[in-house]
Design an enzyme around this catalytic site. Structure first.
Site, PDB file in Angstrom:
ATOM      1  CG  ASP A 273      -0.287  -0.085   2.509  1.00 20.57           C
ATOM      2  OD1 ASP A 273       0.951  -0.125   2.520  1.00 20.57           O
ATOM      3  OD2 ASP A 273      -0.977  -0.124   3.535  1.00 20.57           O
TER       4      ASP A 273
ATOM      5  N   PRO B 109       7.655  -6.424   4.529  1.00 24.64           N
ATOM      6  CG  PRO B 109       5.391  -6.993   4.696  1.00 24.64           C
ATOM      7  CD  PRO B 109       6.761  -7.473   5.036  1.00 24.64           C
TER       8      PRO B 109
ATOM      9  CE1 TYR C  17       2.826  -4.877   6.873  1.00 22.87           C
ATOM     10  CE2 TYR C  17       2.726  -2.500   7.132  1.00 22.87           C
ATOM     11  CZ  TYR C  17       2.719  -3.622   6.322  1.00 22.87           C
ATOM     12  OH  TYR C  17       2.614  -3.487   4.963  1.00 22.87           O
TER      13      TYR C  17
HETATM   14  P1  FAD Z   1       3.526  -9.852  -7.249  1.00 23.03           P
HETATM   15  O1  FAD Z   1       2.755  -8.702  -6.800  1.00 23.03           O
HETATM   16  O2  FAD Z   1       3.644 -11.013  -6.344  1.00 23.03           O
HETATM   17  O3  FAD Z   1       2.884 -10.308  -8.601  1.00 23.03           O
HETATM   18  C1  FAD Z   1       3.220 -11.534  -9.216  1.00 23.03           C
HETATM   19  C2  FAD Z   1       2.114 -11.885 -10.194  1.00 23.03           C
HETATM   20  O4  FAD Z   1       2.540 -13.015 -10.927  1.00 23.03           O
HETATM   21  C3  FAD Z   1       0.816 -12.259  -9.517  1.00 23.03           C
HETATM   22  O5  FAD Z   1      -0.250 -11.575 -10.126  1.00 23.03           O
HETATM   23  C4  FAD Z   1       0.729 -13.766  -9.704  1.00 23.03           C
HETATM   24  O6  FAD Z   1      -0.607 -14.216  -9.841  1.00 23.03           O
HETATM   25  C5  FAD Z   1       1.508 -13.960 -10.976  1.00 23.03           C
HETATM   26  N1  FAD Z   1       2.122 -15.295 -11.071  1.00 23.03           N
HETATM   27  C6  FAD Z   1       2.837 -15.932 -10.119  1.00 23.03           C
HETATM   28  N2  FAD Z   1       3.277 -17.111 -10.585  1.00 23.03           N
HETATM   29  C7  FAD Z   1       2.839 -17.211 -11.851  1.00 23.03           C
HETATM   30  C8  FAD Z   1       2.974 -18.198 -12.852  1.00 23.03           C
HETATM   31  N3  FAD Z   1       3.658 -19.324 -12.628  1.00 23.03           N
HETATM   32  N4  FAD Z   1       2.390 -17.974 -14.036  1.00 23.03           N
HETATM   33  C9  FAD Z   1       1.691 -16.828 -14.284  1.00 23.03           C
HETATM   34  N5  FAD Z   1       1.523 -15.870 -13.361  1.00 23.03           N
HETATM   35  C10 FAD Z   1       2.108 -16.057 -12.169  1.00 23.03           C
HETATM   36  N6  FAD Z   1       5.234  -3.572  -0.694  1.00 23.03           N
HETATM   37  C11 FAD Z   1       5.312  -2.236  -0.557  1.00 23.03           C
HETATM   38  O7  FAD Z   1       5.971  -1.575  -1.337  1.00 23.03           O
HETATM   39  N7  FAD Z   1       4.676  -1.605   0.444  1.00 23.03           N
HETATM   40  C12 FAD Z   1       3.934  -2.273   1.344  1.00 23.03           C
HETATM   41  O8  FAD Z   1       3.371  -1.676   2.235  1.00 23.03           O
HETATM   42  C13 FAD Z   1       3.825  -3.666   1.212  1.00 23.03           C
HETATM   43  N8  FAD Z   1       3.055  -4.367   2.035  1.00 23.03           N
HETATM   44  C14 FAD Z   1       2.896  -5.695   1.826  1.00 23.03           C
HETATM   45  C15 FAD Z   1       2.082  -6.377   2.671  1.00 23.03           C
HETATM   46  C16 FAD Z   1       1.902  -7.712   2.510  1.00 23.03           C
HETATM   47  C17 FAD Z   1       1.042  -8.403   3.481  1.00 23.03           C
HETATM   48  C18 FAD Z   1       2.527  -8.412   1.461  1.00 23.03           C
HETATM   49  C19 FAD Z   1       2.295  -9.888   1.270  1.00 23.03           C
HETATM   50  C20 FAD Z   1       3.350  -7.743   0.600  1.00 23.03           C
HETATM   51  C21 FAD Z   1       3.549  -6.390   0.789  1.00 23.03           C
HETATM   52  N9  FAD Z   1       4.371  -5.658  -0.027  1.00 23.03           N
HETATM   53  C22 FAD Z   1       4.507  -4.311   0.145  1.00 23.03           C
HETATM   54  C23 FAD Z   1       5.106  -6.331  -1.062  1.00 23.03           C
HETATM   55  C24 FAD Z   1       4.438  -6.199  -2.395  1.00 23.03           C
HETATM   56  O9  FAD Z   1       3.137  -6.713  -2.401  1.00 23.03           O
HETATM   57  C25 FAD Z   1       5.272  -6.943  -3.394  1.00 23.03           C
HETATM   58  O10 FAD Z   1       6.614  -6.606  -3.192  1.00 23.03           O
HETATM   59  C26 FAD Z   1       4.868  -6.569  -4.785  1.00 23.03           C
HETATM   60  O11 FAD Z   1       3.549  -6.941  -5.038  1.00 23.03           O
HETATM   61  C27 FAD Z   1       5.789  -7.238  -5.762  1.00 23.03           C
HETATM   62  O12 FAD Z   1       5.340  -7.037  -7.040  1.00 23.03           O
HETATM   63  P2  FAD Z   1       5.626  -8.109  -8.167  1.00 23.03           P
HETATM   64  O13 FAD Z   1       4.916  -7.610  -9.359  1.00 23.03           O
HETATM   65  O14 FAD Z   1       7.076  -8.344  -8.239  1.00 23.03           O
HETATM   66  O15 FAD Z   1       5.021  -9.462  -7.643  1.00 23.03           O
END
Ligand code: FAD
Length: 664
Positions: free
Chosen positions: A50, A362, A286
């Site tokens: 967020d 996070p 948190y």
């Molecule tokens: P993700 O958001 O994980 O996206 C990965 C995508 O790939 C997903 O849509 C998934 O469905 C898809 N996927 C996965 N495997 C496959 C596959 N084999 N084939 C096809 N699709 C696939 N970050 C912050 O900056 N601030 C915060 O306050 C914060 N709070 C958080 C709180 C929580 C509880 C959590 C769990 C995370 C938090 N984060 C926060 C971290 C943040 O959510 C992630 O770092 C961020 O979403 C990473 O982005 P991403 O696109 O790399 O991966």
């Protein structure tokens, strides 16, 4: 026995979280034939990341959708620190600004990830004219890379082959854990097993819904359990800790006075808590779960974790204040650990971005931001190479630039989360406890890093600063292959650091006197920019230098054909606005003429007093001499590539050599 359908695209993106969507945004902006697939049937609607840091907002603004986030989000202005007093009762011990002051026109804001993904999706739709759409419920099942085609970056070479399968609806929508009606994030948290292998196994009996996709480049943005990373055999290095934290998004009912402030609360004995006030009266908490410990396997048993015991842990930490809730929007739990990928790309063909190559806790609000910024770094480079404009070697700078940031992030998070999860020291002799003065110091110091503004890319073909571009710690050679690498003259713009993002000060449009933040003019449209600090154009010798520089620019067989197409030009002078005439005092190339639309009135700016918004003092802020100016080149991502003198000699040669090192 129908043959599996085959199709081709230039760039295949796996995963449509923040990293994948940022990459797709570049593809849409640059007109690249890209596909983006995600195994989930829907986008996320609640919870998860967020926090949006300053740099992410500057990036959103450069695409043109920051205003949506800025309006909807909750703004974080102050951080309060709560620590035990001598009787062990928590009290407010400090207030500090939430972000460093005076660094940007933005501050940190909070808005949940689902909304941010929405802004991306709308932007991608608009700029790709609906040709790039997230294909949901699509699972890649096999990946092969044709080694023979690897070095061939020509337009007809598709070395990557991926078999994808279209999932059934029930496979694509994950079940919520614990049968609860409130959505939880456990299925995506690091306490949950990944279900990719399950889905692949189930799918072996299904026929007729497969497709073979051939691509020139592929980017795995598929999160912490990254399937793409595992296909490449790359690993994440690092260890989990014993610290388990719960997360609640609730509308709190409480007498705690700082519930609408960002707070770090350290209790004497019961652990720590972080308060993040959010949009729509929501507050994210948190909460350290001191009573839950990992088992022998090193993992915590997630069936023990429910909103009930998370709120009980919070109540103990925040006592003597009361804290309950009627409405819970989302909840999750995670185990702190810091891990970073060994490799960010496979032979400049398959790349990994975001959580696929770095995971951490996070609380510092970094994950989504750094993930988007990985993709922001990679997207324009891929686009320029796919279009055949830039040398494929620029792709090597992705790993050399971003792996270092990931490592810094891991180090930052390691320190921050240790200080956060530790028990506060009772007095100076209590060595086992965490000193609250040290915590405050780490927070204030870490703020610059956390804002995303301290990123400083090393010397390379894209950053003309002194330093060894052939040795990037991991052995990557990111010098130019053409001739010897040009080195800029940093002193001419002391505060526009090569390797860092172009800072922003207000200037006025010469043609209509409207004030702008200069950074607003560095749009993310895939173009480099020559920023001419033209100095005092009313002084004859300076005007002469400007004219000669512009003559060289127009006469350059290498640069001239790319002007305004791939390289835009912006001018900022320091003479009095009212004594200068756009058409009389500036060479045509700085405000080019178009047969249909006339002169360009949006390329020349002045550092002068505005009617309503004061004087930006841009030259002073940038550390540029008001008489003589200088020339700066920014990359398509607003990072500074080159600084040199504004003259027809060294200055022009520097600019030309910089571009010769990059463009084909
Ligand atoms: P993700 O958001 O994980 O996206 C990965 C995508 O790939 C997903 O849509 C998934 O469905 C898809 N996927 C996965 N495997 C496959 C596959 N084999 N084939 C096809 N699709 C696939 N970050 C912050 O900056 N601030 C915060 O306050 C914060 N709070 C958080 C709180 C929580 C509880 C959590 C769990 C995370 C938090 N984060 C926060 C971290 C943040 O959510 C992630 O770092 C961020 O979403 C990473 O982005 P991403 O696109 O790399 O991966």
């Amino acid at each position: 026995n129908t043959k599996t359908p085959e199709s081709k695209c230039d760039v295949l993106i796996v995963g449509a979280g923040p990293a994948g969507l940022m990459l797709a945004t570049w593809m849409a902006r640059c007109g690249i034939n890209a596909r983006i697939v995600d195994k989930r049937g829907t986008k996320i609607y609640a919870g998860q990341a967020d926090g949006l840091q300053i740099r992410s907002l500057e990036i959103f603004d450069s695409f043109g959708f920051c205003d949506r986030a800025w309006k909807e989000a909750n703004h974080m202005i102050e951080m309060c620190m709560w620590n035990p007093d001598s009787d062990g009762v928590i009290r407010r011990s400090d207030r500090v600004p939430d972000v460093p002051i005076g660094m940007s026109r933005f501050q940190q804001i909070v808005l949940h990830q689902g909304r941010i993904e929405r802004f991306f999706l709308d932007h991608i739709k608009k700029h790709s004219k609906n040709s790039i759409q997230v294909e949901r419920g699509v699972l890649p099942e096999s990946l092969s890379v044709d080694e023979k085609l690897m070095g061939d970056h020509s337009t007809s070479s598709y070395p990557i082959k991926v078999k994808i399968r279209h999932l059934t609806e029930e496979e694509a929508i994950p079940a919520q854990s614990n049968g609860s009606s409130v959505s939880d994030g456990l299925f995506r948290s690091n306490l949950a097993e990944d279900d990719t292998d399950d889905l692949i196994r189930k799918g072996q009996s299904k026929a007729g819904t497969d497709e073979i996709l051939k691509a020139k480049y592929m980017v795995g943005c598929d999160g912490a359990h990254s399937w793409t990373r595992r296909q490449l055999g790359f690993e994440l290095h690092g260890e989990p800790t014993d610290f388990i934290w719960g997360v609640l998004d609730i509308i709190p009912i409480t007498d705690f006075p700082d519930i609408r402030m960002r707070c770090a609360v350290h209790s004497a004995e019961n652990g720590s808590l972080m308060v993040i006030p959010r949009e729509n009266k929501l507050v994210r908490l948190y909460i350290q779960l001191k009573e839950i410990k990992p088992d022998a396997s090193g993992r915590a048993d997630r069936s023990q974790i429910k909103p009930d015991n998370i709120i009980k842990a919070a109540q103990k930490i925040i006592a003597p204040y009361n804290l309950t809730y009627e409405y819970c929007d989302w909840w999750t739990a995670y185990q702190i650990g810091q891990r970073v990928g060994t490799n960010f790309d496979y032979n400049s063909r398959v790349f990994l971005a975001g959580d696929a190559v770095h995971t951490h806790s996070p609380k510092a609000g970094q994950g989504m931001n750094v993930s988007m910024q990985d993709a922001y770094n990679l997207g324009w480079k891929l686009s320029l190479v796919v279009k055949g404009l830039a040398k494929p070697e620029i792709l090597k700078t992705y790993q050399s630039e971003r792996r270092r940031i990931a490592q810094d992030l891991i180090d930052f998070d390691h320190k921050f989360s240790r200080l956060f999860s530790g028990r506060p020291a009772i007095d100076v002799l209590d060595e086992a406890g965490v000193s609250m003065a040290e915590f405050k110091q780490a927070f204030v110091k870490g703020n610059m890093f956390a804002s995303g503004l301290s990123v400083d890319y090393g010397a390379s073909m894209l950053v003309a600063k002194a330093g060894d571009a052939t040795e990037q710690g991991d052995g990557t050679d990111v010098s130019s292959t053409s001739k010897s690498r040009i080195i800029g003259t940093q002193d001419l713009a002391a505060n526009i650091k090569m390797g860092m993002r172009f800072p922003s000060f207000k200037v006025l449009n010469q043609a209509d006197a409207r004030p702008w933040h200069l950074q607003e003019k560095l749009r993310s449209d895939g173009r480099f920019r020559i920023v001419l600090f033209a100095g005092n154009v009313l002084a004859a010798p300076q005007k002469e230098r400007l004219d000669v520089f512009c003559e060289k620019m127009v006469a350059s067989a290498f640069v001239q054909p790319r002007l305004y197409k791939d390289i835009a030009v912006l001018t900022v002078h320091s003479a009095k606005r009212t004594e200068v005439e756009l058409l009389r005092d500036f060479p045509d190339v700085l405000h080019p003429f178009d047969e249909r639309t006339g002169w360009d009135y949006n390329s020349v700016y002045v550092d002068d007093e505005s009617y309503h918004e004061g004087h930006g003092q841009a030259y002073e802020g940038y550390g540029v001499d008001k008489e003589h100016g200088c020339v700066v080149v920014t990359r398509p991502d607003q990072y500074v590539g080159f600084v040199g003198p504004l003259d027809g000699g060294e200055g022009w040669t520097g600019v030309e050599s910089y571009f010769e090192g990059i463009f084909v």
